[in-house]
Design an enzyme around this catalytic site. Structure first.
Site, short mmCIF file in Angstrom:
data_model
loop_
_atom_site.label_atom_id
_atom_site.label_comp_id
_atom_site.label_asym_id
_atom_site.label_seq_id
_atom_site.Cartn_x
_atom_site.Cartn_y
_atom_site.Cartn_z
N HIS A 36 6.88 11.51 -27.84
CA HIS A 36 6.27 12.45 -27.95
C HIS A 36 6.09 13.90 -27.76
O HIS A 36 4.88 14.69 -28.32
CB HIS A 36 5.62 12.13 -26.21
CG HIS A 36 4.85 13.14 -25.31
ND1 HIS A 36 3.66 12.52 -25.85
CD2 HIS A 36 4.90 13.83 -23.88
CE1 HIS A 36 2.08 14.00 -24.92
NE2 HIS A 36 3.68 14.60 -24.11
N GLU A 43 -5.48 17.47 -10.96
CA GLU A 43 -6.31 17.35 -12.30
C GLU A 43 -7.08 18.00 -12.24
O GLU A 43 -8.45 17.27 -12.85
CB GLU A 43 -6.04 16.65 -13.11
CG GLU A 43 -6.11 16.59 -14.76
CD GLU A 43 -5.43 15.87 -15.51
OE1 GLU A 43 -5.62 14.31 -15.63
OE2 GLU A 43 -4.18 16.01 -15.77
N GLU A 71 9.03 19.98 -25.05
CA GLU A 71 7.76 19.91 -24.13
C GLU A 71 8.18 21.01 -22.89
O GLU A 71 7.66 22.26 -22.58
CB GLU A 71 7.68 18.64 -23.20
CG GLU A 71 7.50 18.06 -23.10
CD GLU A 71 6.04 17.55 -23.13
OE1 GLU A 71 5.19 18.70 -22.44
OE2 GLU A 71 5.17 16.14 -23.85
N ARG A 75 0.71 -1.32 0.11
CA ARG A 75 -0.11 -0.10 -0.25
C ARG A 75 0.84 1.19 0.10
O ARG A 75 0.08 2.21 0.19
CB ARG A 75 -0.94 0.37 1.49
CG ARG A 75 -1.61 -1.07 1.07
CD ARG A 75 -3.45 -1.10 1.92
NE ARG A 75 -3.74 -2.04 1.99
CZ ARG A 75 -3.61 -3.07 2.58
NH1 ARG A 75 -2.47 -3.05 3.47
NH2 ARG A 75 -4.64 -4.20 2.35
N ARG A 108 -4.54 22.59 -13.75
CA ARG A 108 -3.61 21.63 -14.66
C ARG A 108 -4.07 21.39 -15.88
O ARG A 108 -2.87 20.98 -16.39
CB ARG A 108 -3.87 20.52 -12.96
CG ARG A 108 -2.58 19.93 -13.01
CD ARG A 108 -2.28 18.50 -12.56
NE ARG A 108 -1.38 17.66 -12.82
CZ ARG A 108 -0.57 16.95 -12.14
NH1 ARG A 108 -1.64 16.71 -10.69
NH2 ARG A 108 0.20 15.38 -12.66
N LYS A 162 1.87 11.46 -10.97
CA LYS A 162 1.17 10.92 -12.01
C LYS A 162 2.07 9.07 -12.23
O LYS A 162 3.28 9.41 -12.53
CB LYS A 162 0.93 11.10 -13.14
CG LYS A 162 -0.61 12.14 -13.13
CD LYS A 162 -1.47 12.65 -14.25
CE LYS A 162 -1.55 13.53 -14.77
NZ LYS A 162 -2.46 13.42 -16.44
N LYS A 212 6.33 23.20 -13.91
CA LYS A 212 5.38 22.27 -13.85
C LYS A 212 4.82 22.49 -11.72
O LYS A 212 3.99 21.80 -11.49
CB LYS A 212 5.30 21.33 -14.04
CG LYS A 212 5.23 20.17 -13.46
CD LYS A 212 4.92 18.68 -15.07
CE LYS A 212 3.88 17.41 -14.67
NZ LYS A 212 3.69 16.65 -14.80
N HIS A 238 -1.74 19.25 -26.49
CA HIS A 238 -2.15 17.76 -26.40
C HIS A 238 -2.78 16.87 -26.73
O HIS A 238 -2.93 16.01 -27.41
CB HIS A 238 -1.47 17.60 -24.69
CG HIS A 238 -0.25 17.51 -24.16
ND1 HIS A 238 0.79 18.90 -24.37
CD2 HIS A 238 0.95 16.59 -23.29
CE1 HIS A 238 1.68 18.10 -23.88
NE2 HIS A 238 1.77 16.82 -23.20
N ASN A 282 -1.40 20.58 -20.87
CA ASN A 282 -2.31 20.12 -21.64
C ASN A 282 -1.75 20.88 -23.25
O ASN A 282 -2.85 20.44 -23.62
CB ASN A 282 -3.20 19.46 -21.55
CG ASN A 282 -3.39 18.12 -20.58
OD1 ASN A 282 -2.54 17.90 -20.75
ND2 ASN A 282 -4.68 18.13 -19.96
N HIS A 328 -1.75 14.13 -28.93
CA HIS A 328 -1.97 12.49 -28.59
C HIS A 328 -3.44 11.85 -30.15
O HIS A 328 -2.58 11.08 -29.58
CB HIS A 328 -2.89 12.96 -27.26
CG HIS A 328 -2.92 12.77 -26.04
ND1 HIS A 328 -3.21 14.04 -25.17
CD2 HIS A 328 -1.26 12.81 -25.49
CE1 HIS A 328 -2.25 13.61 -23.71
NE2 HIS A 328 -1.24 12.83 -24.02
#
Ligand SMILES: NC(=O)c1ccc[n+]([C@@H]2O[C@H](COP(=O)([O-])OP(=O)(O)OC[C@H]3O[C@@H](n4cnc5c(N)ncnc54)[C@H](O)[C@@H]3O)[C@@H](O)[C@H]2O)c1
Ligand SMILES: [Zn+2]
Length: 361
Positions: free
Chosen positions: A263, A235, A183, A119, A239, A141, A225, A246, A243, A250
């Site tokens: 990416h 998010e 980025e 955990r 946040r 994340k 960031k 993106h 993106n 994506h």
């Protein structure tokens, strides 16, 4: 050399990102101070460990080493299972610290293993790609892909410390380095005109891995960031500006099955798309739009998108996670360093801007 320390203040756990040339030599001290008092488990990939294992293991002191495959195809629950197996066999207990050494894939996979083993055990990130240093190691994340989609399984799990040493980038393939730089351009576009200007002015030094330039761009990106995720750990609205570029990016990655583009390269197209959308709505000056296009062009050629259909890409975008209550939220630039989020972009506008940046109808 003194390191630059960037604090990340998330509500679940505050921690620091340390950025400095040669800072990996201080690893033992840094992670001890960050609370790593129990056994240490380094998890890395064969490729990364071959290049940097000797330096890093010497600097960490006593640690078990677990090597797993990396690359997007290894970002699976199976790889997480391999890590669990090794930890259980070694009888790692709750006082263990897991140290992820690698790019974004290793950071996400190992972070997920650390979040779930017993955990949750202590996690340290040592990012070794530019993308991981400026983006994926910060913000908590973690997760893996599912056969049916990217990053579908995961958690929010903050590390205890992030240690970024630009020296490791010396072995990074050129294309991976450039991919991370897109980025950095994104951070300039959303929050920081002086970062953008620095990229423009000192690009050749950056591309030749000048240590001062690298520390500046990495630490500045981390600060941006960190400030965004500190305001919005899980998010919500704020946040979303991360993106930037993106949505179309994506879709381009998905349409080419994550094979043609790194990416960042797809995000470069995505940024050109949002700049065109903004320009057509009169939201951004031509000079700023051109400055973005020129910087992206100066970084070098991008893989072609001329065989991709704008229509297909728009369909893919409609299925994106960022569609809220049926509306696609798009972050548009209004000038360098400033954005606005809109939710009324039409398919027609999207298609037109995609075609402008180079897709087929
Ligand atoms: N968690 C987040 O917030 C977040 C944010 C952005 C991206 N990501 C994830 O990050 C992943 C992409 O990360 P990436 O671009 O770092 O790719 P990656 O981890 O696949 O690394 C790219 C390649 O570089 C190699 N490599 C890594 N470090 C090296 C070094 N120092 N020298 C030589 N080779 C090296 C790796 O072995 C790999 O082949 C994606 O899965 C993406 O979903 C996560
Ligand atoms: Zn990205």
């Amino acid at each position: 050399m003194k390191a630059t320390v960037v604090p990340v203040r998330t509500s679940s756990k505050p921690y620091n990102v340390h950025v400095g040339t040669g800072i990996l030599k201080q690893l033992n001290n840094l992670i001890s101070k960050a609370g790593a008092t129990g056994r240490r488990f380094v998890v890395s990939s064969h490729k990364v460990w071959k290049a940097h294992g000797p330096t890093i293991s010497k600097a960490i002191g006593r640690a078990d080493t677990i090597l797993v495959p990396d690359g997007e195809r290894a970002k699976t629950v199976k790889t997480v299972g391999t890590i669990y197996d090794a930890l259980i066999q070694a009888q790692a207990d709750r006082t263990a610290t897991i140290i992820a050494v690698g790019g974004g894939v290793i950071g996400d996979v190992v972070g997920f293993a650390a979040a779930t083993y017993l955990r949750g055990v202590r996690l340290v990130h040592i990012p070794t790609t530019l993308l991981a240093q400026v983006d994926s190691s910060i913000g908590g994340k973690v997760g893996v892909n599912h056969q049916l989609g990217k990053n579908l399984i995961g958690a929010f799990y903050q590390p205890s410390i992030v240690v970024s040493d630009p020296v490791v980038l010396n072995t990074l393939p050129r294309r991976e380095f450039r991919s991370g730089l897109y980025e950095v351009i994104k951070y300039g576009m959303i929050r920081d005109p002086s970062l953008f200007q620095r990229l423009h002015d000192n690009l050749s030094d950056i591309l030749s891995l000048d240590p001062i330039e690298l520390v500046y761009i990495i630490a500045t990106s981390c600060r941006i960031k960190a400030s965004v995720v500190s305001e919005d750990e899980y998010e919500g609205n704020i946040r979303r500006i991360l993106n930037f570029g993106h949505t179309a990016g994506h879709a381009i990655e998905a349409a080419t099955r994550y094979r043609r583009f790194r990416h960042g390269e797809a995000i470069a197209y995505g940024m050109l798309v949002v700049a065109d959308l903004a320009a057509r709505r009169g939201l951004i000056k031509e000079a700023d739009q051109n400055a973005l296009a020129e910087l992206i062009a100066e970084l070098g050629p991008l893989p072609s998108i001329k065989d991709l259909s704008a229509q297909d890409l728009v369909e893919i975008m409609g299925r994106d996670k960022k569609v809220l209550k049926g509306r696609l939220h798009v972050v548009l630039p209004t000038r360098i360093g400033k954005t606005v989020i809109v939710d009324d972009i039409t398919r027609k506008e999207l298609k037109r801007s995609l075609r402008v940046v180079g897709t087929a109808p």
